[in-house]
Design a protein around this motif. Sequence first.
Motif, mmCIF file in Angstrom:
data_model
loop_
_atom_site.group_PDB
_atom_site.id
_atom_site.type_symbol
_atom_site.label_atom_id
_atom_site.label_comp_id
_atom_site.label_asym_id
_atom_site.label_seq_id
_atom_site.Cartn_x
_atom_site.Cartn_y
_atom_site.Cartn_z
ATOM 1 N N UNK A 145 31.431 37.177 56.724
ATOM 2 C CA UNK A 145 32.148 38.395 56.319
ATOM 3 C C UNK A 145 33.466 38.068 55.606
ATOM 4 N N UNK A 146 34.117 36.973 55.983
ATOM 5 C CA UNK A 146 35.384 36.595 55.374
ATOM 6 C C UNK A 146 35.217 35.764 54.103
ATOM 7 N N UNK A 147 34.019 35.293 53.859
ATOM 8 C CA UNK A 147 33.784 34.406 52.714
ATOM 9 C C UNK A 147 33.832 35.174 51.393
ATOM 10 N N UNK A 148 34.248 34.461 50.371
ATOM 11 C CA UNK A 148 34.256 35.003 49.014
ATOM 12 C C UNK A 148 33.638 33.954 48.101
ATOM 13 N N UNK A 149 33.180 34.397 46.940
ATOM 14 C CA UNK A 149 32.622 33.474 45.963
ATOM 15 C C UNK A 149 33.734 32.616 45.378
ATOM 16 N N UNK A 150 33.379 31.600 44.606
ATOM 17 C CA UNK A 150 34.370 30.683 44.037
ATOM 18 C C UNK A 150 35.401 31.401 43.171
ATOM 19 N N UNK A 151 35.018 32.503 42.534
ATOM 20 C CA UNK A 151 35.964 33.219 41.677
ATOM 21 C C UNK A 151 36.755 34.272 42.436
ATOM 22 N N UNK A 152 36.623 34.285 43.773
ATOM 23 C CA UNK A 152 37.392 35.208 44.591
ATOM 24 C C UNK A 152 36.752 36.577 44.769
ATOM 25 N N UNK A 153 35.564 36.761 44.213
ATOM 26 C CA UNK A 153 34.864 38.047 44.307
ATOM 27 C C UNK A 153 34.142 38.102 45.656
ATOM 28 N N UNK A 154 34.218 39.224 46.362
ATOM 29 C CA UNK A 154 33.510 39.337 47.645
ATOM 30 C C UNK A 154 31.996 39.152 47.468
ATOM 31 N N UNK A 155 31.378 38.586 48.485
ATOM 32 C CA UNK A 155 29.933 38.371 48.452
ATOM 33 C C UNK A 155 29.193 39.684 48.661
ATOM 34 N N UNK A 156 28.016 39.776 48.080
ATOM 35 C CA UNK A 156 27.165 40.942 48.311
ATOM 36 C C UNK A 156 26.501 40.775 49.677
ATOM 37 N N UNK A 157 25.925 41.842 50.198
ATOM 38 C CA UNK A 157 25.235 41.762 51.490
ATOM 39 C C UNK A 157 24.083 40.764 51.440
ATOM 40 N N UNK A 158 23.372 40.736 50.336
ATOM 41 C CA UNK A 158 22.250 39.795 50.168
ATOM 42 C C UNK A 158 22.756 38.360 50.205
ATOM 43 N N UNK A 159 23.868 38.082 49.514
ATOM 44 C CA UNK A 159 24.444 36.740 49.522
ATOM 45 C C UNK A 159 24.913 36.361 50.925
#
Length: 178
Positions: A145-159
């Motif tokens: 839940x706290x993770x973000x992608x490398x570009x700082x964009x929040x992850x989708x539920x699928x991710x």
Amino acid sequence: MKKNNSNENYFAINLKYLRQKNNMEQLELANLLGRKSSSSVSEWEKGKYTPKAGVLNDIAKIFSIPLSKLMNENLSEQSITILDKINQISSELDEPRQKVVLDTASSQLEEQEKAKRAVKPKPKVTPLFDINSPLTDEELQEAVDEAVAFDGVPLTDREKELYKHLLRETWEEDHGRG
């Protein structure tokens, strides 16, 4: 017109360069300067003569460049900066209009500085969970839940679900539970 004996005839080079850069014929420039034929422009570009000071000022205004650059620098070897153009044009404005230019520039600078300050710092990297203790579903869910992608964009539920699955498998393999 006066005879030009200078070895460095930047004016002749610059006049031809600026005229061609602006897709302007010699006759068109001559007409803008109140002349009926292009012969004077032709002579100036060949370096045979240099026009009088008033005409030089008019030429500088037509091409929106400082007279000093027109006369003393080879413009074909450098580009006229945006700042040069702003300075030249704003110097010809009446003071109330110069204030509009100043206010606009100040506003743009303030907006730029505000945008720089708004850049969020990169999040600090913290361990997702204690690797020596058993991995609980709650810890795994919190980490994803706290993770973000490398570009700082929040992850989708699928991710998030995919990463949760991969983290669980990797943890179990690393700890001999898989």
